[in-house]
Motif scaffolding. Structure first.
Motif, short mmCIF file in Angstrom:
data_model
loop_
_atom_site.label_atom_id
_atom_site.label_comp_id
_atom_site.label_asym_id
_atom_site.label_seq_id
_atom_site.Cartn_x
_atom_site.Cartn_y
_atom_site.Cartn_z
N VAL A 1 4.00 -5.96 -3.69
CA VAL A 1 2.71 -6.73 -3.95
C VAL A 1 1.66 -6.19 -4.96
CG1 VAL A 1 3.09 -8.09 -1.64
CG2 VAL A 1 1.55 -6.00 -1.87
N LEU A 2 2.19 -5.17 -5.48
CA LEU A 2 1.08 -4.77 -6.38
C LEU A 2 1.41 -5.32 -7.80
CD1 LEU A 2 1.32 -0.93 -5.65
CD2 LEU A 2 -0.07 -2.66 -4.71
N ASP A 3 0.27 -5.56 -8.59
CA ASP A 3 0.48 -5.97 -9.98
C ASP A 3 0.61 -4.88 -10.94
OD1 ASP A 3 -1.78 -4.70 -10.33
OD2 ASP A 3 -3.01 -6.67 -10.72
N ILE B 1 -2.85 -2.99 -8.47
CA ILE B 1 -4.02 -3.48 -7.73
C ILE B 1 -3.01 -4.34 -6.43
CG2 ILE B 1 -6.01 -4.82 -7.38
CD1 ILE B 1 -6.35 -2.12 -8.68
N PHE B 2 -3.52 -4.22 -5.27
CA PHE B 2 -2.83 -5.12 -4.33
C PHE B 2 -3.81 -6.27 -4.18
CE2 PHE B 2 -3.44 -6.56 0.11
CZ PHE B 2 -2.17 -7.13 0.37
N ASN B 3 -3.14 -7.55 -4.16
CA ASN B 3 -3.69 -9.11 -4.04
C ASN B 3 -3.28 -9.45 -2.51
OD1 ASN B 3 -4.38 -11.89 -4.27
ND2 ASN B 3 -5.01 -11.30 -6.31
N PHE B 4 -4.30 -9.45 -1.81
CA PHE B 4 -3.66 -9.98 -0.35
C PHE B 4 -3.70 -11.27 -0.39
CE2 PHE B 4 -5.39 -11.68 3.80
CZ PHE B 4 -4.22 -10.81 4.62
N THR C 1 3.72 2.06 -4.29
CA THR C 1 4.53 2.45 -5.47
C THR C 1 3.82 2.46 -6.59
OG1 THR C 1 5.66 0.58 -5.81
CG2 THR C 1 6.53 2.12 -4.15
N LYS C 2 4.14 3.42 -7.64
CA LYS C 2 3.60 3.44 -8.91
C LYS C 2 4.18 2.41 -9.80
CE LYS C 2 3.22 6.71 -12.67
NZ LYS C 2 3.49 7.94 -13.22
N PRO C 3 3.59 1.88 -10.50
CA PRO C 3 3.72 0.54 -11.41
C PRO C 3 4.83 1.01 -12.52
CG PRO C 3 1.49 0.49 -11.06
CD PRO C 3 1.83 1.84 -10.52
N SER C 4 5.61 0.22 -12.71
CA SER C 4 6.70 0.41 -13.67
C SER C 4 6.26 0.92 -15.05
CB SER C 4 7.79 -0.60 -13.97
OG SER C 4 6.99 -1.60 -14.51
N THR C 5 6.94 1.68 -15.67
CA THR C 5 6.31 2.19 -17.06
C THR C 5 6.23 1.02 -18.16
OG1 THR C 5 7.73 4.32 -16.71
CG2 THR C 5 6.96 4.02 -18.94
N LYS C 6 7.10 0.07 -18.10
CA LYS C 6 7.13 -0.95 -18.93
C LYS C 6 6.03 -1.90 -18.72
CE LYS C 6 12.14 -1.60 -19.44
NZ LYS C 6 13.45 -2.44 -19.15
N LEU D 1 -7.25 2.45 -15.95
CA LEU D 1 -5.79 2.34 -15.51
C LEU D 1 -5.30 3.57 -15.24
CD1 LEU D 1 -3.35 0.78 -14.88
CD2 LEU D 1 -2.58 0.58 -17.21
N GLU D 2 -5.54 4.79 -16.04
CA GLU D 2 -4.88 6.10 -16.04
C GLU D 2 -5.45 6.47 -14.53
OE1 GLU D 2 -5.91 8.23 -19.11
OE2 GLU D 2 -4.65 7.07 -20.61
N LEU D 3 -6.88 6.50 -14.33
CA LEU D 3 -7.39 6.86 -13.16
C LEU D 3 -6.64 6.25 -11.95
CD1 LEU D 3 -11.24 6.74 -13.95
CD2 LEU D 3 -9.62 8.55 -13.89
N LEU D 4 -6.34 4.88 -12.16
CA LEU D 4 -5.60 4.46 -10.83
C LEU D 4 -4.30 4.98 -10.91
CD1 LEU D 4 -6.38 0.58 -11.28
CD2 LEU D 4 -7.26 2.07 -9.56
#
Length: 581
Positions: free
Chosen positions: A135-137, A141-144, A481-486, A503-506
């Protein structure tokens, strides 16, 4: 247009139909005779016969409907059995949930859609695919709202009657609504009916529903509270259904936990009730959990409820408008087996009707100060001004709000002649010395349990429990989980420079640092070595670890700084500490 045929028509000829329906229709509808003559002349159809046929069909239909209604009422009254269930009963929700999963709601053309209450840990996870937990973009970021949108609504039978088969027997299910003159909300009721003059098939069905519900909620603990109703009364309502807390997550010595569980287990056994009755002892059991805040008193209460499968009924004596009559009514409505939780009993402000007003306000005079021989020589009355002289520079303090419940009233409700038996009463307090001795005497409080600040063993167990993956399911480790590199690369191209920095801080702390079990045990020992015993509550240590719940190495490295800041704040009386640095 040629009107010659119309002008040549003889409306007085004997060919016109003068049947009884035609005469009646002509009397009811002006011009009906002329219209019927026109239809007869042009089409050769006698409207009277058509009307007669329609009247015959209508009469037969009404007669059949009347006979069916009377026959149905007769059969329902003398050849069927029924059981009613009101919506304020817990069984109502259980039956509705069971019916919602039956075939009747899948084939019916008249349904009611209900939004499901979805918690973060139960309900409908089986209906979600593994992709639904991602559910992460692209920014992590999680969007409930997006996640909750994957949960379909629950479909229930609409108001009216439905039919279904269960174990080869035919049942009728009716849902009715009736107005409530005491509330703006309408009351609902269910009626389950079956053929035969015995209600046993319906009872078997309801027992099946209850067993089905228990199989669904066997790892859950129901929590009930009694908020004030619109009409002024109070009744128990289930506020939540939370996962049963495992006993190993409670920060308390193993010997104490084993003693409490053994005591309650023996008390709840059906044979014990007969043992109490044969000896004339009231079948009640009371416990006092006392200790500093954050040491696990409430947590142990919920863990005990999970072990024994008991619901928890929470009562706050500080609640505005709660009277002795309301409290007595609530206690009389308790189920046969349950846990009654009275939290922070010392802050309830209970009134002692036998004390003078000045003594009641200060609380400095108590029965414990009287001499053993009953004389008044050892009783020294101390007023508030003697201990706390008036300061002219300060404003007059606002008197504390007193409870509407007296101490004697509470004692009568707990263990009076008409008090409820079979329940487990748990009272929690941070200051046991402020309690009246009459409240905690043996018979009302049978076992007192002291909760202390965290010992070395507890500190080590909290660290191990926080970072252990032994009890995690398949979705826990992959939930964040960590978002994909792409996706991150695409996002960085589209966003501005400040967004890139954010975004780098996230992404900096987006991956979990997993540690094997042997290394985790070693780190837990090092963590416990750096914290002094009996200085921090388990809640404070857990709060520190939660801020670093995915990085045990960071938690171990920064514990010294946090320890020094917390000890300094305790010495100086500072209540706000910045733990994010």
């Amino acid at each position: 247009m040629d009107f010659s045929r119309l002008l040549s028509m003889d409306f007085d000829s004997s060919n016109s139909t003068l049947s009884l329906p035609s005469l009646l229709m002509d009397a009811l509808i002006p011009g009906y005779g002329n219209i019927s003559q026109l239809i007869y002349r042009f089409f050769g159809i006698d409207v009277g016969y058509v009307v007669s046929g329609c009247l015959v069909v209508f009469g037969l239909f009404q007669a059949a409907q009347f006979l069916y209604s009377r026959s149905y009422d007769y059969i329902s009254s003398y050849f069927t059995s029924s059981i009613y269930i009101e919506d304020d009963d817990a069984l109502y929700g259980q039956v509705m949930k069971w019916v919602a999963e039956q075939r009747m709601t899948k084939v019916s053309r008249d349904l009611k859609a209900v939004s499901k209450w979805v918690s973060n840990y139960q309900d409908d996870e089986d209906e979600l695919d593994d992709d639904d937990f991602n559910v992460l973009d692209e920014k992590g970021i999680f969007n409930f709202e997006k996640w909750a949108g994957n949960i379909p609504p629950r479909y229930e039978p609409n108001y009216g009657s439905d039919r279904f088969y269960h174990e080869g027997r035919y049942f009728q299910f009716s849902r009715e609504k009736k107005e409530n003159q005491w509330s703006s909300d309408d009351d609902e009721s269910l009626v389950i009916r079956c053929f035969g003059r015995s209600t046993q098939p319906i009872k078997d069905l309801l027992n099946h529903v209850k067993r089905w519900t228990l199989s669904k909620e066997n790892k859950m603990t129901s929590v009930y509270r009694a908020p004030a109703e619109a009409h002024g009364g109070r009744m128990w309502n289930r506020q939540s259904c939370r996962p049963s807390r495992p006993m190993h997550t409670v920060s308390l010595e193993q010997q104490q936990k084993a003693k409490i569980v053994k005591d309650i287990n023996e008390y709840l056994h059906p044979v014990t009730a007969r043992w109490y009755a044969s000896r004339g002892i009231p079948y009640r059991r009371g416990y006092l959990f006392h200790g500093p805040p954050g040491t696990g008193k409430t947590s142990l209460s919920f863990a005990l409820a999970g072990i024994f499968g008991l619901p928890v009924y929470c009562i706050s004596l500080n609640e505005v408008g709660l009277t002795e009559s309301d409290l007595g009514t609530l206690f009389s409505q308790l189920p046969r087996r349950c846990i009654v939780l009275l939290e922070d009993i010392d802050s309830a402000g209970l009134r002692r009707d036998d004390l003078p007003t000045g003594e009641e306000e200060t609380g400095l005079t108590s029965p414990a100060s009287e001499p053993a021989d009953g004389s008044e020589e050892g009783l020294t009355k101390i007023s508030k001004t003697d201990v706390f002289p008036k300061d002219p520079t300060k404003k007059k303090a606002t008197p504390a709000t007193k409870s509407l419940i007296s101490l004697s009233g509470l004692l009568n409700i707990i263990d009076g002649a008409a008090s409820h038996e079979g329940r487990v009463l748990i009272m929690t307090t941070n200051c046991p010395e402020n309690l009246d001795t009459a409240l905690i005497r043996p018979g009302r409080v049978d076992l007192q349990v002291l909760f202390t600040l965290a010992t070395r063993e507890q500190i080590r167990d909290i660290f191990t429990r926080m970072y252990s993956t032994e009890f995690d399911d398949k979705h826990v480790n992959s939930a964040v989980t960590k978002p994909s590199t792409k996706s991150s690369t695409k996002s960085s191209k589209k966003t501005s420079k400040p967004d890139d920095d954010f975004l780098e801080l996230l992404l900096a702390d987006s991956t979990a640092d997993s540690v094997d079990q042997e290394k985790l045990v070693e780190m837990a020992e090092q963590f416990a070595d750096q914290l002094p015993e009996s200085k921090f509550s388990p809640a404070e240590i857990q709060g520190y670890l939660l801020m670093r719940k995915r990085d045990p190495k960071k938690a171990l490295a920064e514990i010294g700084k946090w320890r020094d800041e917390m000890l300094e704040s305790k010495r100086s009386g500072k209540k706000v500490v910045n733990v994010l640095n």
